[in-house]
Design an enzyme around this catalytic site. Structure first.
Site, PDB file in Angstrom:
ATOM      1  N   ASN A 143       0.846  -1.184   0.000  1.00 54.23           N
ATOM      2  CA  ASN A 143       0.000   0.000   0.000  1.00 54.23           C
ATOM      3  C   ASN A 143       0.888   1.243   0.000  1.00 54.23           C
ATOM      4  O   ASN A 143       1.944   1.256   0.638  1.00 54.23           O
ATOM      5  CB  ASN A 143      -0.903   0.010   1.239  1.00 54.23           C
ATOM      6  N   VAL A 154       1.318   2.665   8.114  1.00 55.36           N
ATOM      7  CA  VAL A 154       2.649   2.746   8.737  1.00 55.36           C
ATOM      8  C   VAL A 154       3.641   3.217   7.673  1.00 55.36           C
ATOM      9  O   VAL A 154       3.793   2.586   6.627  1.00 55.36           O
ATOM     10  CB  VAL A 154       3.085   1.383   9.311  1.00 55.36           C
ATOM     11  N   HIS A 157       6.286  -1.693   3.422  1.00 52.26           N
ATOM     12  CA  HIS A 157       6.138  -3.099   3.805  1.00 52.26           C
ATOM     13  C   HIS A 157       5.319  -3.839   2.762  1.00 52.26           C
ATOM     14  O   HIS A 157       4.372  -3.302   2.198  1.00 52.26           O
ATOM     15  CB  HIS A 157       5.496  -3.234   5.191  1.00 52.26           C
ATOM     16  N   HIS A 210       2.870  -6.890   2.237  1.00 54.59           N
ATOM     17  CA  HIS A 210       1.989  -7.831   2.925  1.00 54.59           C
ATOM     18  C   HIS A 210       1.985  -9.151   2.153  1.00 54.59           C
ATOM     19  O   HIS A 210       1.742  -9.158   0.940  1.00 54.59           O
ATOM     20  CB  HIS A 210       0.532  -7.339   2.940  1.00 54.59           C
TER      21      HIS A 210
END
Ligand code: 5GP
Length: 115
Positions: free
Chosen positions: A86, A95, A99, A101
């Protein structure tokens, strides 16, 4: 300024870490949306996917290969899974430490909700 995720990398905050090396740390999401929900993050603080730069090709590729390996270890490589990054508001990023997922273990449904 350190993100929550940087503090996990540094061992300052607890997390269920499934893999760590010089470049990445992988840990189970605290609020999983699927039987397997693991976050693959760079150890270096990079805010969003917009902030990857020339020279980060190995890191970005490594994130995918590590996710692929974990998917195999989790037993979901053949049934399938989804890799999601994202970015910023419309991407739903909460956040600000990039990252990946890794989600699987059930049918993921439509890729994006239609409006
Ligand atoms: P984003 O919406 O930014 O793509 O995803 C952030 C993810 O990080 C969410 O799925 C959320 O549940 C997870 N998360 C947020 N804080 C923590 C934490 O302190 N520990 C762990 N393991 N996951 C977290």
């Amino acid at each position: 300024m350190s993100t929550i995720f940087s503090r996990i990398v540094a061992g300052e905050l607890p997390a269920d870490i499934v893999y760590q090396d010089d470049l990445v740390t992988c840990f189970r999401d605290i609020n999983p949306v699927a039987p397997t929900h693991i976050l693959v993050i760079p150890n270096r603080e990079i805010a969003t996917v917009n902030d990857f730069q020339d020279g980060d090709e190995h890191l970005a590729g490594h994130m995918v290969l590590v996710a692929q390996r974990i998917a195999r270890e989790e037993g979901i490589a053949d049934s399938g899974y989804r890799l999601i990054i994202n970015c910023n508001r419309d991407g739903g990023q909460e956040v600000m430490h990039v990252h990946l997922h890794l989600v699987g273990g059930r049918r993921m449904g439509p890729m994006v909700l239609r409006e």
